[in-house]
Design a protein around this motif. Structure first.
Motif, PDB file in Angstrom:
ATOM      1  N   LEU A 417     -13.516 -38.920  68.848  1.00 19.63           N
ATOM      2  CA  LEU A 417     -12.594 -37.799  69.057  1.00 19.63           C
ATOM      3  C   LEU A 417     -12.348 -37.002  67.784  1.00 19.63           C
ATOM      4  N   ARG A 418     -12.476 -37.666  66.619  1.00 16.64           N
ATOM      5  CA  ARG A 418     -12.205 -36.982  65.350  1.00 16.64           C
ATOM      6  C   ARG A 418     -13.392 -36.165  64.851  1.00 16.64           C
ATOM      7  N   VAL A 419     -14.576 -36.400  65.395  1.00 18.27           N
ATOM      8  CA  VAL A 419     -15.777 -35.731  64.893  1.00 18.27           C
ATOM      9  C   VAL A 419     -15.706 -34.209  65.050  1.00 18.27           C
ATOM     10  N   PRO A 420     -15.283 -33.655  66.215  1.00 18.62           N
ATOM     11  CA  PRO A 420     -15.229 -32.194  66.318  1.00 18.62           C
ATOM     12  C   PRO A 420     -14.350 -31.550  65.247  1.00 18.62           C
ATOM     13  N   ARG A 421     -13.192 -32.114  64.988  1.00 24.05           N
ATOM     14  CA  ARG A 421     -12.333 -31.538  63.953  1.00 24.05           C
ATOM     15  C   ARG A 421     -12.986 -31.653  62.571  1.00 24.05           C
ATOM     16  N   ARG A 422     -13.682 -32.751  62.333  1.00 21.09           N
ATOM     17  CA  ARG A 422     -14.378 -32.893  61.048  1.00 21.09           C
ATOM     18  C   ARG A 422     -15.434 -31.803  60.896  1.00 21.09           C
ATOM     19  N   ALA A 423     -16.174 -31.535  61.976  1.00 23.69           N
ATOM     20  CA  ALA A 423     -17.210 -30.495  61.917  1.00 23.69           C
ATOM     21  C   ALA A 423     -16.578 -29.117  61.695  1.00 23.69           C
ATOM     22  N   LEU A 424     -15.464 -28.850  62.368  1.00 28.75           N
ATOM     23  CA  LEU A 424     -14.800 -27.559  62.218  1.00 28.75           C
ATOM     24  C   LEU A 424     -14.191 -27.413  60.831  1.00 28.75           C
ATOM     25  N   ASP A 425     -13.648 -28.504  60.289  1.00 27.50           N
ATOM     26  CA  ASP A 425     -13.093 -28.455  58.936  1.00 27.50           C
ATOM     27  C   ASP A 425     -14.178 -28.201  57.900  1.00 27.50           C
ATOM     28  N   THR A 426     -15.384 -28.674  58.180  1.00 29.21           N
ATOM     29  CA  THR A 426     -16.485 -28.520  57.224  1.00 29.21           C
ATOM     30  C   THR A 426     -16.787 -27.057  56.938  1.00 29.21           C
ATOM     31  N   VAL A 427     -16.677 -26.206  57.959  1.00 29.41           N
ATOM     32  CA  VAL A 427     -17.068 -24.805  57.773  1.00 29.41           C
ATOM     33  C   VAL A 427     -15.930 -23.934  57.248  1.00 29.41           C
ATOM     34  N   GLN A 428     -14.723 -24.443  57.192  1.00 26.65           N
ATOM     35  CA  GLN A 428     -13.605 -23.583  56.788  1.00 26.65           C
ATOM     36  C   GLN A 428     -13.750 -23.007  55.372  1.00 26.65           C
TER      37      GLN A 428
END
Length: 779
Positions: A417-428
């Motif tokens: 469940l945490r992976v999508p937020r990690r991916a989105l945080d990566t591009v910020q």
């Protein structure tokens, strides 16, 4: 169990007992609308008779219990003595819902006379729940067959002089201030079933006629004395509806729509000076309301957004990549430089599904007053030629490598469940890189443009900035190597080819097939057939010979005023190319987290499917990220099934509806002798057969020398330009990706045609004039 009850005893809340048609008609009677009297044979009656049966023949042969027969005959007698003629209509629990009209899926029988004929008609209505067309329709909407029941509405028959259908909003334009009436002589079945070309009226709510097209009355359906109907093919004389009837229809339609709170599809009859309503259901597949006249900035943004949102986003797009990916990053960039609203809220949702695209209206903030100073400072400090050396870029790449290394199927649910937020945080942090390096890009391009304009060499500008090395060019070269291997062996199955393909997908597989703004369309790695189609296309002809030298730069340096400034001008050209490469390559790198984001969502979908919540992993796209994040584990999502089903039905309803009418962004131009007209985007004239390519799954259709006609393009379409004679695109402008690439390859391009894919046809010979922005018929 309630087996038979008067129609007036039902309301809109009685869908489960009276079906969609019965519930809506009962609601109308209860609020004083003119509806013929009648009764409902309820879904309880159907359940009693058809328990355990699920084929048309078995239901049609089923015995009707004596008690039920008596109740139907009693209700029939109350409608009128002597076997009154009635209309018998199916009313399923899955029909007349927002998103699923079920129009014509179950049967209707008109002018039924006599008790035995009525019982038989009721039984045939029940059986029509199991026709092939009804079953296929439910399958398409993923509706559980076992959960659907059917009622039957029996109404006093109206021997109509005229009848037809009324839409309380314009079904073509979406205009909510217009009513559309189709009418013809006799019973309305001729209009509903499409047997007749009806009279066509467009009305104002006042009943004023704003457009009228007479019909042809090819057939008139009339009742016969002993029951049943006849089709009179001698037709009837054209006779326009009286003005008072049109006014009454407009009044009733407006009031019914207001009562139900949404536009309605209404069947009506006219007899003996009175209008009656015999059906009302929500309009489906209704286009969004027409946009008010767009200002030039909205049209410019609209031309970009149409190209970047070529498909309807899912709820998961709206809660993941769309707000946090490229569009979200550009919102931060424009906001930093003092412009608010450039990429905000341009997609509107209805019932949880994206409904329409509305180009935003950006406006300056007080911060814009200091923007020139910040632009100048960043242009001096941050050189686009060195952006890959920035420590923030190294951090981004390292974080992405860690994400890519995750074994998603092995992760426990909380970690997954945490992976999508990690991916989105990566591009910020990417927004900061864009903010810092775009000013240098703009300065370099503006400086070069001024130089060539002052020297009278403006035509060289496109060629000068096209010479930079980009990751897109690298990908194209790698595709050519794959094509060369396919030419050499004559196969795509060789060991060497497969090894090269695997390496290619490892390097470039994160590239999007449809749009960089959404996570739901597959990437190249998800859809390797897209790459194979490109390879086949390139392998079909010898490789395009490389252009020798740097022709545009040589022509510029040959200018007499630059004899002592070659080195400086060359440096300026290289700086402009570095800026173009930054714009192109930053997109390439910043979409790298897409496969991990998409893969994690599909892994959740697989687990929810295995738990029985979803029918397929891709159904997870109908959910929002925050709805998934509230699940303690994959077995806790049973409550989401109804939500997914409703959103899937709404999406299916909108499948043929455009997010925005292209004509609002690309105003209709005078065609003259042209087939389509748009913005001139790349000079030259070319003739060839049209090949319409609507999405990457159709890449294989394009042949060498074809005119590529498409709704949009993005960088993954670039290899097509190596074989096309010209390109014609529905969306985009002279600065769009398609236009830039077309100029690089020296092929004519016409952008922003609005409807080229709808107007032109495969194989049609056309001439594309990229200078004038016109496409004309050719021998």
């Amino acid at each position: 169990m309630k087996l038979v009850a008067p129609l007036r005893s039902f309301g809109r809340g009685d869908l489960a007992l009276a079906g969609g048609k019965g519930a809506n008609l009962g609601e109308l009677i209860g609020h004083g609308f003119p509806v013929p009297d009648g009764f409902v044979v309820t879904t309880d009656a159907y359940a009693q008779v058809a328990a355990g049966l699920s084929t048309r023949d078995s239901v049609q042969r089923a015995a009707v219990p004596d008690e039920l027969r008596r109740e139907i005959i009693r209700a029939y007698a109350e409608l009128g003595a002597g076997g009154a003629p009635v209309a018998v209509r199916s009313s399923a629990t899955a029909e007349d819902l927002p998103g699923a009209a079920f129009a014509g899926q179950q049967d209707t029988y008109l002018n039924v006379v006599g008790e035995d004929a009525l019982i038989d008609a009721v039984r045939r209505c029940w059986a029509s729940l199991w026709t092939d067309r009804a079953v296929a329709y439910r399958d398409r909407l993923a509706i559980d067959h076992a959960a659907v029941r059917i009622a039957v509405v029996v109404q006093r028959m109206v021997e109509a002089e005229s009848a037809g259908v009324m839409f309380t909003a314009n079904p073509v334009t979406g205009h909510r201030g217009q009513l559309v009436v189709d009418a013809s002589s006799g019973l309305g079945e001729a209009v509903v079933s499409g047997l007749v070309t009806p009279d066509h009226y467009v009305l104002e709510p006042s009943g004023e006629v704003t457009a009228y097209t007479p019909g042809r009355r090819e057939v008139v359906i009339r009742s016969t004395a002993g029951g049943g109907v006849i089709h009179d093919e001698t037709g009837a004389p054209a006779e326009r509806l009286p003005d008072q009837v049109l006014r009454e229809l407009a009044r009733l339609g407006t009031e019914v729509a207001a009562h139900f709170g949404r536009p309605q599809d209404i069947e009506w009859t006219y007899a003996g000076g009175e209008v009656s309503l015999v059906q009302a259901r929500p309009m489906t597949a209704l286009p969004p309301p027409p946009l008010k006249r767009l200002n030039p900035i909205q049209r410019r943004l609209g031309s970009i957004l149409i190209e970047y949102v070529p498909v309807r986003p899912y709820p998961i797009d709206m809660s993941t990549w769309l707000p946090y990916g490229p569009a979200g990053l550009m919102r931060k960039v424009t906001g930093y430089f003092g412009v608010h609203g450039a990429f905000d809220s341009f997609l509107e949702e209805q019932d949880g599904v994206v409904y329409r695209l509305v180009p935003p209206t950006p406006h300056p903030t007080p911060r814009v007053l200091t923007t020139p100073f910040r632009l100048a400072a960043k242009a001096r400090r941050y050189d686009p030629a060195r952006w890959l050396d920035d420590p923030r870029m190294h951090t981004f790449l390292e974080t992405n490598r860690e994400l890519t290394a995750l074994d998603l199927p092995a992760l426990p649910w909380p970690e997954l469940l945490r992976v999508p937020r990690r991916a989105l945080d990566t591009v910020q942090p990417v927004a900061d890189l864009r903010i810092d390096y775009l000013p240098g890009t703009g300065r370099a391009l503006l400086r070069l443009l001024l130089v060539v304009k002052l020297l009278g060499r403006g035509a060289l500008f496109s060629g000068l900035i096209a010479g930079g090395r980009t990751r897109t060019a690298d990908a194209n070269e790698a595709l050519e190597e794959l094509a060369e291997e396919a030419r050499r062996t004559g196969s795509l199955d060789g060991v060497t080819f497969k090894a090269k393909l695997k390496a290619f997908l490892a390097e470039y597989g994160h590239r999007e097939t449809a749009t960089p703004l959404l996570v739901t369309p597959p990437t190249w790695a998800d859809a390797p057939e897209t790459v194979l189609d490109l390879v086949r296309l390139l392998a079909a002809k010898p490789p395009t010979p490389a252009t020798p030298g740097d022709e545009a730069l040589d022509k510029l340096l040959a200018h007499p005023l630059l004899r002592r400034s070659e080195e400086r001008v060359t440096r300026w050209v290289r700086a402009a190319r570095a800026g173009v490469a930054f714009r192109e390559d930053s997109h390439f790198y910043f979409t790298m987290p897409l496969p991990v984001l998409r893969g994690s969502l599909l892994e959740m979908g697989r687990r929810l499917r295995d738990a029985g919540t979803l029918d397929a992993p891709e159904d997870v796209f109908h959910l929002r990220l925050e709805e998934l994040e509230r699940l303690a584990d994959s077995d806790a999502g049973a409550h989401l099934r109804a939500l997914v089903t409703a959103r899937a039905a709404k999406r299916e309803e909108l499948a043929g509806v455009r997010l925005i009418d292209p004509r609002s962004v690309f105003p209709v131009k005078e065609l003259g002798d042209a087939l389509v007209v748009g913005a001139p985007a790349s000079a030259g004239i070319a003739t060839g057969p049209v090949r319409i390519v609507r999405d990457p799954s159709e890449f294989g259709k394009l042949g060498g020398g074809d005119v590529l006609v498409c709704p949009y393009t993005n960088p993954s379409w670039t290899p097509l330009f190596q074989r096309a004679a010209a390109v014609v695109v529905d969306a985009g402008g002279s600065a769009s990706h398609a236009a830039i690439v077309a100029r690089e390859y020296g092929i004519p391009a016409v952008m922003g045609t609005g409807e080229a894919t709808a107007t032109l046809t495969d194989g049609q010979m056309v001439t594309v004039d990229g200078d004038a922005g016109r496409v004309t018929a050719a021998p």
